[in-house]
Design an enzyme around this catalytic site. Structure first.
Site, short mmCIF file in Angstrom:
data_model
loop_
_atom_site.label_atom_id
_atom_site.label_comp_id
_atom_site.label_asym_id
_atom_site.label_seq_id
_atom_site.Cartn_x
_atom_site.Cartn_y
_atom_site.Cartn_z
N PRO A 89 0.82 -1.22 0.00
CA PRO A 89 0.00 0.00 0.00
C PRO A 89 0.85 1.27 0.00
CG PRO A 89 -0.07 -1.07 2.15
CD PRO A 89 0.60 -2.02 1.22
N GLU A 116 2.73 -7.96 9.04
CA GLU A 116 3.01 -6.52 9.03
C GLU A 116 3.83 -6.11 7.82
OE1 GLU A 116 1.79 -4.16 11.23
OE2 GLU A 116 0.58 -5.88 11.81
N ARG A 154 -3.59 -9.65 -20.23
CA ARG A 154 -4.52 -9.34 -21.31
C ARG A 154 -3.89 -8.45 -22.38
NH1 ARG A 154 -7.82 -5.13 -21.25
NH2 ARG A 154 -9.65 -6.43 -21.65
N ASP A 169 -10.25 0.06 -24.08
CA ASP A 169 -10.48 -0.03 -22.65
C ASP A 169 -10.41 1.34 -21.99
OD1 ASP A 169 -10.82 -2.73 -22.58
OD2 ASP A 169 -8.74 -3.18 -22.08
#
Length: 259
Positions: A89, A116, A154, A169
């Site tokens: 993150p 963690e 893809r 897309d």
């Protein structure tokens, strides 16, 4: 292209990579996905892969030795150099532009943390890049790795039955995609827009671009701020704005109470 994944849950990665477009890409030998479990490289009888956080505090941290050995094995499994990415993150946000760049690599290694996270020393010495799929925290990096594999898979030449699908897309041109419809042309939920039934390809192209611009303006104006719009695009966006605002005014008037 080859993607190796360092994960405590290799079966999850294998299952995700075996279906849909990514599964087809592997069947067509356009993509290879392999997984490596750090537990297989632990040196103690308990196959330990985590330890307590130095300095105290809750949670466990993934150990250097099993991860480093797993990375070495993954790198040795194929001759070409591999870019190593840690799903975190704290990483840079994954975008379609970054996906397109990664899709041109010969090899990638995706490192999935748990608990963690991973010992910082391993990240500093063994990782080339950190990537995040959003501003939230998951239990581990496996879902992020699955997202990266799908997005990259893809884009491999031949993975999609129609290569134009990837070009249209959302985000491929910096905008959101236009609405799409399928038969029947008439349904209880409404009708397909007339222009899409016209057979006039120039008008259809114009309509789709206009809707793409309009949707981006309504839903992701931040993308428009970065887009380099030509004269036609600016004109179509202005048309969409006028029509949308007129429709909103008409709707409000229709909902107004009788005097």
């Amino acid at each position: 292209m080859r993607i190796d994944v360092i994960t405590l849950f290799p079966e999850f990665i294998r299952q995700c990579a075996s279906v849909g477009v990514v599964g087809r890409a592997q069947e067509r030998n356009l993509l290879t996905v392999e997984s490596w479990n750090p537990r297989d490289f632990a040196t103690d009888n308990y196959r330990t892969v985590d330890g307590r956080t130095c300095g105290g505090g809750p949670g466990m941290v993934m150990l250097i030795q099993p991860l480093r050995a797993a990375l070495a094995a993954a790198r040795a499994a194929a001759p070409s150099a591999a870019r190593t990415i840690y799903l975190s993150p704290q990483g840079a946000r994954l975008t379609q532009a970054r996906v397109a760049g990664l899709a041109r690599e010969e090899r990638l290694i995706l490192l999935c943390g748990r608990y963690e996270g991973v010992d910082e020393r391993l990240i500093e010495r063994e990782v080339d890049e950190e990537l995040s799929i959003g501003d939230y925290v998951l239990s581990g990096g496996e879902l992020g790795a699955a997202v990266v594999i799908d997005a990259i898979g893809r884009l491999q030449d031949g993975a999609l039955n129609d290569a134009a699908s990837a070009e249209q897309d959302s985000f491929s041109n910096g905008l959101l995609d236009c609405p799409h419809y399928a038969r029947p042309m008439q349904d209880a939920l409404g009708a397909v827009p007339d222009v899409l039934q016209s057979g006039n390809h120039a008008m259809i192209r114009r309509w789709r671009l206009k809707q793409s611009l309009g949707r981006t303006w309504l839903r992701r104006p931040d993308l428009l701020a970065r887009a380099d719009l030509d004269g036609e695009a600016r004109q179509l966006l202005e048309e969409f704005r006028r029509e949308w605002l007129a429709a909103q005014c008409s709707q409000r008037a229709g909902n107004a109470p009788e005097p």
